[in-house]
Design a protein around this motif. Structure first.
Motif, mmCIF file in Angstrom:
data_model
loop_
_atom_site.group_PDB
_atom_site.id
_atom_site.type_symbol
_atom_site.label_atom_id
_atom_site.label_comp_id
_atom_site.label_asym_id
_atom_site.label_seq_id
_atom_site.Cartn_x
_atom_site.Cartn_y
_atom_site.Cartn_z
ATOM 1 N N LYS A 153 -25.300 9.154 28.771
ATOM 2 C CA LYS A 153 -24.757 10.382 28.201
ATOM 3 C C LYS A 153 -25.677 11.590 28.282
ATOM 4 C CE LYS A 153 -20.843 8.820 26.738
ATOM 5 N NZ LYS A 153 -19.669 9.123 27.492
ATOM 6 N N ASP A 154 -26.965 11.406 28.499
ATOM 7 C CA ASP A 154 -27.856 12.555 28.451
ATOM 8 C C ASP A 154 -28.942 12.447 29.505
ATOM 9 O OD1 ASP A 154 -28.413 15.016 27.454
ATOM 10 O OD2 ASP A 154 -29.141 14.339 25.524
ATOM 11 N N LEU A 155 -29.478 13.590 29.888
ATOM 12 C CA LEU A 155 -30.484 13.652 30.937
ATOM 13 C C LEU A 155 -31.474 14.741 30.568
ATOM 14 C CD1 LEU A 155 -31.268 12.697 33.812
ATOM 15 C CD2 LEU A 155 -29.807 14.496 34.687
ATOM 16 N N VAL A 156 -32.776 14.403 30.575
ATOM 17 C CA VAL A 156 -33.828 15.357 30.251
ATOM 18 C C VAL A 156 -34.917 15.245 31.305
ATOM 19 C CG1 VAL A 156 -35.570 16.011 28.548
ATOM 20 C CG2 VAL A 156 -33.374 15.120 27.774
ATOM 21 N N LEU A 157 -35.407 16.375 31.788
ATOM 22 C CA LEU A 157 -36.489 16.387 32.769
ATOM 23 C C LEU A 157 -37.830 16.554 32.065
ATOM 24 C CD1 LEU A 157 -35.039 18.750 35.515
ATOM 25 C CD2 LEU A 157 -35.108 16.255 35.525
ATOM 26 N N ASP A 158 -38.840 15.888 32.572
ATOM 27 C CA ASP A 158 -40.206 16.050 32.066
ATOM 28 C C ASP A 158 -40.881 17.121 32.920
ATOM 29 O OD1 ASP A 158 -42.817 15.915 31.245
ATOM 30 O OD2 ASP A 158 -42.954 13.734 31.391
ATOM 31 N N GLN A 159 -40.799 18.362 32.492
ATOM 32 C CA GLN A 159 -41.325 19.490 33.258
ATOM 33 C C GLN A 159 -42.846 19.456 33.374
ATOM 34 O OE1 GLN A 159 -39.518 22.010 34.754
ATOM 35 N NE2 GLN A 159 -37.587 21.132 34.129
ATOM 36 N N ASP A 160 -43.524 18.889 32.382
ATOM 37 C CA ASP A 160 -44.984 18.887 32.378
ATOM 38 C C ASP A 160 -45.585 17.847 33.311
ATOM 39 O OD1 ASP A 160 -45.034 20.926 30.497
ATOM 40 O OD2 ASP A 160 -44.988 19.504 28.822
ATOM 41 N N ASN A 161 -44.931 16.684 33.418
ATOM 42 C CA ASN A 161 -45.499 15.583 34.196
ATOM 43 C C ASN A 161 -44.756 15.283 35.488
ATOM 44 O OD1 ASN A 161 -47.597 14.923 32.278
ATOM 45 N ND2 ASN A 161 -45.936 14.293 30.951
ATOM 46 N N GLY A 162 -43.797 16.114 35.831
ATOM 47 C CA GLY A 162 -43.060 15.933 37.089
ATOM 48 C C GLY A 162 -42.105 14.839 36.980
#
Length: 82
Positions: free
Chosen positions: A73-82
């Motif tokens: 249901k959800d998707l989050v990107l880790d902008q700090d660690n790629g």
């Protein structure tokens, strides 16, 4: 703004009064997120249980990974660690 329609099978870009369908016949998109650094959009294809992405201009679409969870249901990107 990017969003999916009520049937979750179209990915749409909307700005002011105009809208453009980027992709049709998608596989029940349950979540989407943007990576503004790389100018990519990512989405969860719920029925095929995978994550796809493309550039914001609708080029370079690819299937990234199959996921084993039921009804993601959800998707989050880790902008700090790629």
């Amino acid at each position: 703004m990017y969003f999916t329609k009520y049937n979750n099978q179209e990915l749409i870009f909307f700005i002011l009064e105009d809208q453009e369908v980027i992709f049709r016949d998608l596989d029940s998109v349950s979540s989407l997120t943007l990576d503004v650094k790389t100018r990519m959009i990512y989405w969860v294809a719920a029925n095929s249980k995978g994550i796809e992405r493309s550039y914001l201009n609708a080029t370079g679409r690819e299937f990234l990974v199959k996921i084993s969870t039921n009804q993601p249901k959800d998707l989050v990107l880790d902008q700090d660690n790629g």
